[in-house]
Design a protein around this motif. Structure first.
Motif, PDB file in Angstrom:
ATOM      1  N   GLU A 103     -20.920  -6.255 -25.189  1.00 33.30           N
ATOM      2  CA  GLU A 103     -20.702  -5.659 -26.168  1.00 33.30           C
ATOM      3  C   GLU A 103     -18.951  -5.003 -26.665  1.00 33.30           C
ATOM      4  O   GLU A 103     -19.072  -4.717 -25.949  1.00 33.30           O
ATOM      5  N   THR A 104     -18.716  -5.783 -27.527  1.00 38.36           N
ATOM      6  CA  THR A 104     -17.358  -4.820 -28.696  1.00 38.36           C
ATOM      7  C   THR A 104     -17.509  -3.413 -28.861  1.00 38.36           C
ATOM      8  O   THR A 104     -16.233  -2.924 -28.589  1.00 38.36           O
ATOM      9  N   GLU A 105     -18.554  -2.986 -29.060  1.00 39.74           N
ATOM     10  CA  GLU A 105     -18.212  -2.088 -29.329  1.00 39.74           C
ATOM     11  C   GLU A 105     -18.017  -0.686 -28.541  1.00 39.74           C
ATOM     12  O   GLU A 105     -19.052  -0.807 -27.630  1.00 39.74           O
ATOM     13  N   MET A 106     -16.889  -0.200 -29.103  1.00 38.93           N
ATOM     14  CA  MET A 106     -16.957   1.280 -28.360  1.00 38.93           C
ATOM     15  C   MET A 106     -17.567   2.913 -27.814  1.00 38.93           C
ATOM     16  O   MET A 106     -18.006   2.369 -29.186  1.00 38.93           O
ATOM     17  N   CYS A 107     -18.237   3.221 -26.797  1.00 36.83           N
ATOM     18  CA  CYS A 107     -18.895   4.899 -27.298  1.00 36.83           C
ATOM     19  C   CYS A 107     -17.868   5.265 -27.905  1.00 36.83           C
ATOM     20  O   CYS A 107     -16.304   5.318 -27.794  1.00 36.83           O
ATOM     21  N   GLN A 108     -17.938   6.654 -28.706  1.00 37.54           N
ATOM     22  CA  GLN A 108     -17.726   7.662 -28.922  1.00 37.54           C
ATOM     23  C   GLN A 108     -16.265   8.126 -28.249  1.00 37.54           C
ATOM     24  O   GLN A 108     -15.619   8.723 -28.839  1.00 37.54           O
ATOM     25  N   ALA A 109     -16.906   8.613 -26.989  1.00 32.47           N
ATOM     26  CA  ALA A 109     -15.242   8.632 -26.338  1.00 32.47           C
ATOM     27  C   ALA A 109     -14.380   8.130 -25.924  1.00 32.47           C
ATOM     28  O   ALA A 109     -13.402   8.977 -26.223  1.00 32.47           O
ATOM     29  N   ASP A 110     -15.032   6.809 -25.984  1.00 29.39           N
ATOM     30  CA  ASP A 110     -13.488   5.893 -25.632  1.00 29.39           C
ATOM     31  C   ASP A 110     -12.729   6.154 -26.968  1.00 29.39           C
ATOM     32  O   ASP A 110     -12.102   6.080 -26.873  1.00 29.39           O
ATOM     33  N   LYS A 111     -13.571   5.409 -27.988  1.00 30.59           N
ATOM     34  CA  LYS A 111     -13.313   5.630 -29.552  1.00 30.59           C
ATOM     35  C   LYS A 111     -11.763   7.059 -29.562  1.00 30.59           C
ATOM     36  O   LYS A 111     -10.779   6.486 -30.322  1.00 30.59           O
ATOM     37  N   GLN A 112     -12.144   7.966 -28.689  1.00 35.76           N
ATOM     38  CA  GLN A 112     -10.969   9.157 -29.156  1.00 35.76           C
ATOM     39  C   GLN A 112      -9.693   9.217 -28.085  1.00 35.76           C
ATOM     40  O   GLN A 112      -9.247   9.282 -28.459  1.00 35.76           O
ATOM     41  N   VAL A 113     -10.072   8.289 -27.556  1.00 35.83           N
ATOM     42  CA  VAL A 113      -8.411   8.005 -26.384  1.00 35.83           C
ATOM     43  C   VAL A 113      -8.581   6.532 -26.592  1.00 35.83           C
ATOM     44  O   VAL A 113      -6.512   6.822 -26.298  1.00 35.83           O
ATOM     45  N   PHE A 114      -8.984   5.542 -27.195  1.00 32.85           N
ATOM     46  CA  PHE A 114      -7.647   3.942 -26.946  1.00 32.85           C
ATOM     47  C   PHE A 114      -8.271   3.819 -28.475  1.00 32.85           C
ATOM     48  O   PHE A 114      -9.134   4.057 -29.423  1.00 32.85           O
ATOM     49  N   SER A 115      -7.085   3.296 -29.433  1.00 33.55           N
ATOM     50  CA  SER A 115      -7.239   2.907 -30.337  1.00 33.55           C
ATOM     51  C   SER A 115      -7.437   1.328 -30.343  1.00 33.55           C
ATOM     52  O   SER A 115      -8.080   1.277 -32.126  1.00 33.55           O
ATOM     53  N   SER A 116      -8.546   0.593 -29.513  1.00 36.26           N
ATOM     54  CA  SER A 116      -8.643  -0.253 -29.900  1.00 36.26           C
ATOM     55  C   SER A 116     -10.472  -0.785 -28.369  1.00 36.26           C
ATOM     56  O   SER A 116      -9.508  -0.104 -27.270  1.00 36.26           O
ATOM     57  N   PHE A 117     -10.315  -1.629 -28.622  1.00 35.84           N
ATOM     58  CA  PHE A 117     -11.661  -2.325 -27.302  1.00 35.84           C
ATOM     59  C   PHE A 117     -10.609  -2.952 -26.194  1.00 35.84           C
ATOM     60  O   PHE A 117     -10.637  -2.348 -25.208  1.00 35.84           O
ATOM     61  N   ALA A 118      -9.615  -3.622 -26.463  1.00 30.92           N
ATOM     62  CA  ALA A 118      -8.512  -3.920 -25.804  1.00 30.92           C
ATOM     63  C   ALA A 118      -7.843  -3.242 -24.885  1.00 30.92           C
ATOM     64  O   ALA A 118      -7.093  -2.992 -23.912  1.00 30.92           O
ATOM     65  N   HIS A 119      -7.377  -2.359 -25.930  1.00 30.71           N
ATOM     66  CA  HIS A 119      -6.539  -0.859 -25.948  1.00 30.71           C
ATOM     67  C   HIS A 119      -7.611  -0.375 -25.014  1.00 30.71           C
ATOM     68  O   HIS A 119      -6.486  -0.130 -22.864  1.00 30.71           O
ATOM     69  N   ALA A 120      -8.867  -0.413 -24.752  1.00 26.64           N
ATOM     70  CA  ALA A 120      -9.114   0.125 -23.265  1.00 26.64           C
ATOM     71  C   ALA A 120      -9.725  -0.477 -21.872  1.00 26.64           C
ATOM     72  O   ALA A 120      -9.287  -0.520 -20.936  1.00 26.64           O
ATOM     73  N   GLN A 121      -9.808  -1.664 -22.313  1.00 27.38           N
ATOM     74  CA  GLN A 121      -9.662  -2.888 -21.062  1.00 27.38           C
ATOM     75  C   GLN A 121      -8.598  -3.146 -20.176  1.00 27.38           C
ATOM     76  O   GLN A 121      -8.767  -2.669 -19.524  1.00 27.38           O
ATOM     77  N   VAL A 122      -6.795  -3.461 -21.539  1.00 25.01           N
ATOM     78  CA  VAL A 122      -5.796  -3.394 -20.562  1.00 25.01           C
ATOM     79  C   VAL A 122      -5.247  -1.973 -19.735  1.00 25.01           C
ATOM     80  O   VAL A 122      -5.021  -2.581 -18.552  1.00 25.01           O
ATOM     81  N   ALA A 123      -5.658  -1.283 -20.389  1.00 22.11           N
ATOM     82  CA  ALA A 123      -5.673   0.632 -19.716  1.00 22.11           C
ATOM     83  C   ALA A 123      -6.530   0.283 -18.439  1.00 22.11           C
ATOM     84  O   ALA A 123      -5.188   0.270 -17.168  1.00 22.11           O
ATOM     85  N   VAL A 124      -7.543  -0.250 -18.752  1.00 20.21           N
ATOM     86  CA  VAL A 124      -8.482   0.191 -16.938  1.00 20.21           C
ATOM     87  C   VAL A 124      -8.044  -0.984 -16.499  1.00 20.21           C
ATOM     88  O   VAL A 124      -7.410  -0.784 -15.118  1.00 20.21           O
TER      89      VAL A 124
END
Length: 599
Positions: A103-124
């Motif tokens: 699923e491509t929808e981020m949880c609320q906690a991730d939305k507060q830290v990352f600008s996008s789903f791609a940003h979250a994946q790349v950071a980790v």
């Protein structure tokens, strides 16, 4: 594991150098990615990694945390590092993070830290890559791993642009081409995605026949194998021939066919080489003492005839001719000689089946048996139909049902034959093709309580018994709230049609009965229900998978559910899942059965 070791030997023999370990039947690769391997599992993986090294094959360990990882939670990232550190201790030096089919929808906690789903994946991914010391080989599979998934297209995909700009340059990116299973991959399409990703991709392919002009534009090619081991022979063998053909500018003895456009490689030549080698395997015995053929059996032969099978998007020459013949026979009246030709071809298919059935190597036969049986039955139906047209037989009263079950049709050549027979034409499985139901799974909220109760009452009234379930009613009624991250509802175009709720600690719900012993081993409670109009089991499987993952993350050792003996549908559902088993609970009413699974 033994077959994977054998695969390494073949890779070394044929000149291939890489193996990506990402099997769906290793639950600790995907669903339970946080869990470390047990001593026995570690022993198997170490042996596999050692075997790969012995055969000069680079072993890449892949992990898929995308189902339920919270990217912004340091504990989650620490768990991912800990898991990969364990595999590194096994001797593995190459790794891959896969974020496909999630699923491509981020949880609320991730939305507060990352600008996008791609940003979250790349950071980790970057953090894990650096933690591992920036391995020479490190692969990343994006969620948008083919052009069809990109919005609005490859060149304008904000997801891919973020990946290309922010993913560290030492990390390679997997790509399947225009589609998941791409008929063709052009050099221009590779140039386009390379520009966006700022690096050449690694093709993760589902077909094994590409133009050699792609090679200088790629970082590498991985090919997806079949689940059965032995039918992979031709695909992997031809991949090796393809690689060799490009390594030194192309072999001198390649004979070009009329259809060939590639100056370095002939796929027909590669196919012939692979089949010639594979046929020798059919003749080798895979058991001590072999298997002797009796005089009345048709012997296994090695003549190289025309091909029935080829690639996913096309049939072999024999198959194409047979389909053309059947089409002509359906639409012409003066056709006796053509009908005899078709019958002869059908007979040749039956002979092929008999020859393969007598192959000394039984392991290959067992892997292929379902496929060749399927072809034989499809050809047999077509043959009987042609004889009926010619007055040589009586039409079968049950040749084709007006409303066949979905499993009545198969894919490939057999499915093509069935679609050409009376009653269906191009309508395939259904007389009137139904529209595909679209389901939405979302978190439960307090406003859903009335609808959940309505579904519960409706399904209770449909059952034979009316005894209230012991632990479920407090959860259904709202007296006890579901645990966090443990409540989902299912909706279709008509509204709510199912729910899945859980308590990580079931003691409050089961306080009135003596089930303390059971709760020690299975402390969590699950209840799931679907209205009869939900005929597809996939949404229920997905919801229960999410619940079990959340329950496991809470530290629970196991989960149980309560069902009525009369609820055959849900009993069948839990039984087919495979992980839930009936358990004895003396204090339950006779109408109720408990099933449980360890986590």
């Amino acid at each position: 594991m033994e077959q994977r070791t054998e695969l390494f030997k073949r890779e070394q023999k044929w000149g291939l150098n890489t193996y990506l370990y990402a099997p769906k039947d290793d639950y600790k690769h995907r669903m339970y990615w946080r869990d470390l391997y047990s001593a026995e599992e570690a022993k198997q993986l170490m042996a596999l990694i050692t075997a790969a090294k012995q055969h000069d094959v680079e072993f890449i360990y892949a992990i898929s945390p995308g189902l339920d990882i919270t990217f912004s939670n340091p504990k989650e990232v620490a768990a991912l590092k800990r898991k990969l550190d364990q595999v590194r201790e096994f001797g593995c030096r190459s790794f891959s993070l896969l974020f496909d089919d999630i699923e491509t929808e981020m949880c609320q906690a991730d939305k507060q830290v990352f600008s996008s789903f791609a940003h979250a994946q790349v950071a980790v991914t970057n953090e894990v890559y650096q933690h591992l010391g920036e391995p020479e080989t490190f692969l990343f599979c994006p969620t948008d791993y083919c052009a069809a998934f990109c919005t609005p297209n490859v060149s304008q995909s904000s997801y891919l642009h973020t990946v290309g700009e922010k993913l560290l340059p030492g990390i390679d990116i997997l790509w399947t081409g225009p589609k998941v299973v791409s008929h063709k991959i052009s050099a221009e399409s590779i140039e386009e995605v390379s520009s966006v990703l700022k690096r050449a991709p690694v093709i993760w392919d589902n077909i094994h026949d590409r133009p050699t002009e792609l090679i200088p534009k790629l970082r590498g090619v991985l090919t997806n194998p079949n689940c059965e081991f032995y039918p992979n022979f031709v695909a992997i063998h031809t991949l090796a021939t393809w690689c060799k053909a490009t390594a030194d500018g192309g072999p001198k003895d390649v004979e070009m066919g009329d259809e060939e456009q590639d100056p370095c490689y002939s796929h027909q030549k590669a196919l012939t080489l692979a089949l010639t080698d594979w046929l020798q395997e059919f003749l080798s015995t895979d058991q001590p003492g072999g298997r002797k053929e009796s005089s009345d059996e048709e012997p296994m032969q090695t003549d190289m005839g025309e091909n029935l099978f080829y690639l996913p998007y096309e049939h072999g020459p024999t198959a194409r001719t047979m389909l053309q013949q059947l089409d002509w026979l359906k639409n012409n009246t003066e056709w006796c000689s053509r009908a005899q030709q078709f019958d002869d071809m059908c007979d040749a298919v039956v002979q092929m089946f008999n020859r393969l059935s007598n192959a000394p190597n039984r392991s290959i036969l067992y892997d292929l048996y379902n496929y060749i049986c399927d072809i034989k039955s499809g050809v047999g139906l077509a043959r009987a139909y042609v004889k009926t047209l010619g007055g040589q037989g009586r039409p079968s009263a049950q040749l084709m049902n007006d409303d066949p079950e979905p499993w009545g049709f198969r894919g490939g050549l057999s499915g093509e034959f069935q679609r050409m027979l009376p009653g269906h034409g191009n309508r395939d499985l259904f007389r009137h093709p139904p529209t595909t139901a679209v389901y939405c799974i979302r978190p439960y909220c307090p406003d859903d309580k009335m609808e959940v109760q309505r579904i519960f009452r409706e399904m209770q009234s449909a059952g034979e018994g009316k005894v209230p379930l012991v632990a479920q009613p407090p959860l259904i009624s709202g007296e006890i709230s579901p645990s966090p991250q443990c409540a989902l509802v299912l909706e279709d175009e008509l509204g709510m049609c199912g729910y899945a709720l859980a308590l990580t600690d079931a003691k409050p719900a089961a306080a009135k009965i003596q089930v303390i012993k059971m709760l020690e081993e299975f402390p969590s409670l699950i209840t799931i229900q679907m209205l009869p109009r939900v005929t597809d089991p996939s949404p229920a499987k997905r919801m229960i998978g999410q619940l079990l993952s959340s329950i496991r993350s809470s530290g629970s050792r196991g989960a149980f559910c309560e069902l009525r003996h009369s609820d055959r549908r849900m009993l069948d559902f839990y039984t087919k899942l495979g992980s839930f088993k009936p358990i004895e609970v003396a204090s339950l009413p006779r109408d109720v059965i408990a099933m449980a699974t360890s986590l």
